[in-house]
Scaffold this active site. Structure first.
Site, short mmCIF file in Angstrom:
data_model
loop_
_atom_site.label_atom_id
_atom_site.label_comp_id
_atom_site.label_asym_id
_atom_site.label_seq_id
_atom_site.Cartn_x
_atom_site.Cartn_y
_atom_site.Cartn_z
N PRO A 90 0.36 -11.87 -1.88
CA PRO A 90 1.75 -11.51 -1.56
C PRO A 90 2.70 -11.90 -2.68
O PRO A 90 2.63 -13.03 -3.20
CB PRO A 90 2.04 -12.30 -0.29
CG PRO A 90 0.71 -12.59 0.31
CD PRO A 90 -0.24 -12.73 -0.84
N CYS A 91 3.60 -10.97 -3.06
CA CYS A 91 4.54 -11.26 -4.13
C CYS A 91 5.95 -11.50 -3.61
O CYS A 91 6.89 -11.61 -4.39
CB CYS A 91 4.55 -10.13 -5.16
SG CYS A 91 5.16 -8.55 -4.51
#
Length: 468
Positions: free
Chosen positions: A205-206
């Site tokens: 996840p960014c």
């Protein structure tokens, strides 16, 4: 039967007095091949704290009870989708709110679901042996809807073996596109069974590091230990990471790299702009590749941008017989000029004609009417429209074989594409990784001598030591 899907969820309650409830939603029932109104045979193994549900009778067994599959009509596809909702004292050995894992097995029309209490060990994972394949077996961690998985598969060098994904609708798309792969649906911190593979493709996840993602702090710090456990349990020879550049400057990345360094001493990392590789959409990402083998590492190099005629937006647009919804530029500008926060925002790439060679990055929230998004401009320059799903797929070079189910809303389809990857860059790097497998034909044994010196190639192409 083959294991098709693992899902972790918390036992809920039903009725008064409260009783444990087994709620098998569409995802589980469809993966198992359970059909609406079909009869399901249930066997309870209380001493093992297991429940087995299957759509065919148990041979010569007593104490079996049956339920019938219910259904709910999808608002999108109008199809009746199966579900099972059963509760009772017979399930009393399950604690309400405890986590259980649902294991879905399938062979032809026969399907079985085995529900058992989740057993999680902080410092251990189970490695599932997989058949040796003539292609490179790979695992996708935080797989999303499987866009990256489909791109790797399209090279014909890679075979998907397992995907790990949190969101149910993305998992539905994974099961649809990769019927021969195994999917874990749940928090990766609950994932205990990991397939043995040759490569792991990791797109964590960014949100914490991307302005477009919302800068949600602390997400990756919580996932570092689980990520390292999964990657080590996979026994992969190569790890392939993709993320926004700021992720690779974070404490979370440093921690993850430190946990993996003993088994993966050799690293290469590079910032790549997708536009340089022929895409018309901007998408700057950092890519890192880690190796167990020094020999394989020394045969690897990041691809260089290709040379040739650049494509224009018109090369990706739908044909003229496809209808689109057009919106008024006059109304857009009235809204734009009324917002003080937008006064300094550039409109250079907001409205683009069909001859442009560059557009803005297509983000997860592309369906929002925002000056940061690129929209197709009409010939008379009075109207604009959003890119269609097929146009986005062509721009990102996503294989035509990748499709969505009829139960996914259009806005979610755009979000799934927008938070994915650019196919040109992924394929270019994947081909270089495949080259290293071809050059190094011998598989490393478990008794490899311990490496005393670790090093990596940094973004500038310089060799540097990794300090333990």
């Amino acid at each position: 039967m083959n294991l098709k899907l693992k899902k972790v969820y918390s036992v809920s309650k039903k009725g008064k007095p409260e009783r444990p409830r087994l709620f098998l939603q569409h995802l589980i029932c469809e993966a198992a091949g359970f059909e609406p109104k079909g009869e399901i045979h249930i066997k309870i193994l209380e001493e093992k704290e297991e429940i087995i549900l299957q759509n065919f009778p148990f041979d010569g067994e007593n104490d079996i009870h049956t339920v019938h599959v219910s259904s709910r009509k999808s608002k999108l596809s109008q199809q009746e989708r199966p579900l099972i909702d059963t509760a009772g004292e017979r399930y009393s050995f399950l604690d309400i709110n405890q986590k259980v894992e649902m294991n879905v097995f399938r062979k032809g029309k026969k399907g079985r679901v085995v529900i058992k209490t989740l057993e999680y060990k902080l410092f251990e994972n189970n490695t599932i042996p997989t058949p040796k394949d003539q292609r490179i077996r790979f695992l996708s961690l935080c797989a999303g809807a499987g866009v990256g998985t489909s791109i790797l598969e399209s090279t014909n060098y890679f075979t998907p073996i397992q995907e790990i994904e949190l969101e149910d609708d993305s998992t539905e798309v994974l099961l649809h596109n990769f019927p021969n792969s195994m999917v874990f649906n749940g928090d990766l911190r609950d994932c205990m069974d990991v397939a043995e593979v040759d490569m792991a493709f990791v797109t964590l996840p960014c949100n914490e590091f991307s302005v477009l993602g919302g800068l949600e702090s602390g997400i990756m710090d919580d996932l570092v230990l689980a990520t390292s456990k999964i990657l080590q349990s996979s026994k992969a020879e190569v790890l392939f990471f993709e993320n926004v550049p700021s992720f690779f400057r974070s404490n979370a990345w440093d921690s993850l790299k430190s946990l993996l360094q003993e088994e993966y001493p050799y690293w290469a990392q590079k910032d790549i702009e997708a536009w340089d590789f022929g895409s018309i959409a901007m998408r700057k990402r950092t890519y890192a590749v880690a190796f167990r083998s020094e020999e394989r590492f020394l045969h690897f190099q990041f691809p260089t941008p290709p040379k040739g005629r650049r494509k224009k937006l018109k090369d990706f647009l739908d044909r003229g017989n496809v209808a689109h919804e057009w919106k008024s530029i006059e109304k857009f500008m009235a809204s734009f000029n009324s917002r003080a926060a937008w006064k300094e925002r550039s409109l250079e790439l907001t409205f683009v004609d069909k001859n442009v060679e560059r557009i803005s990055c297509i983000p997860k929230r592309y369906t929002s009417q925002c000056a940061s998004n690129s929209h197709v401009l009409s010939e008379d320059k009075k109207w604009f429209r959003f890119l269609s799903l097929n146009e986005i797929k062509r721009i990102l070079d996503i294989p035509e074989t990748f499709t969505f189910t009829d139960n996914i809303q259009k806005i979610r389809k755009v979000e799934m594409l927008g938070q994915s990857v650019d196919g040109r860059v992924i394929k270019a790097i994947a081909n270089r990784i495949a080259y290293t497998f071809m050059k190094v034909k011998t598989v490393a044994t478990e008794n490899v001598k311990k490496i005393k010196t670790s090093y990596s190639i940094n973004n500038g192409g310089q060799l540097e030591l990794l300090l333990t």
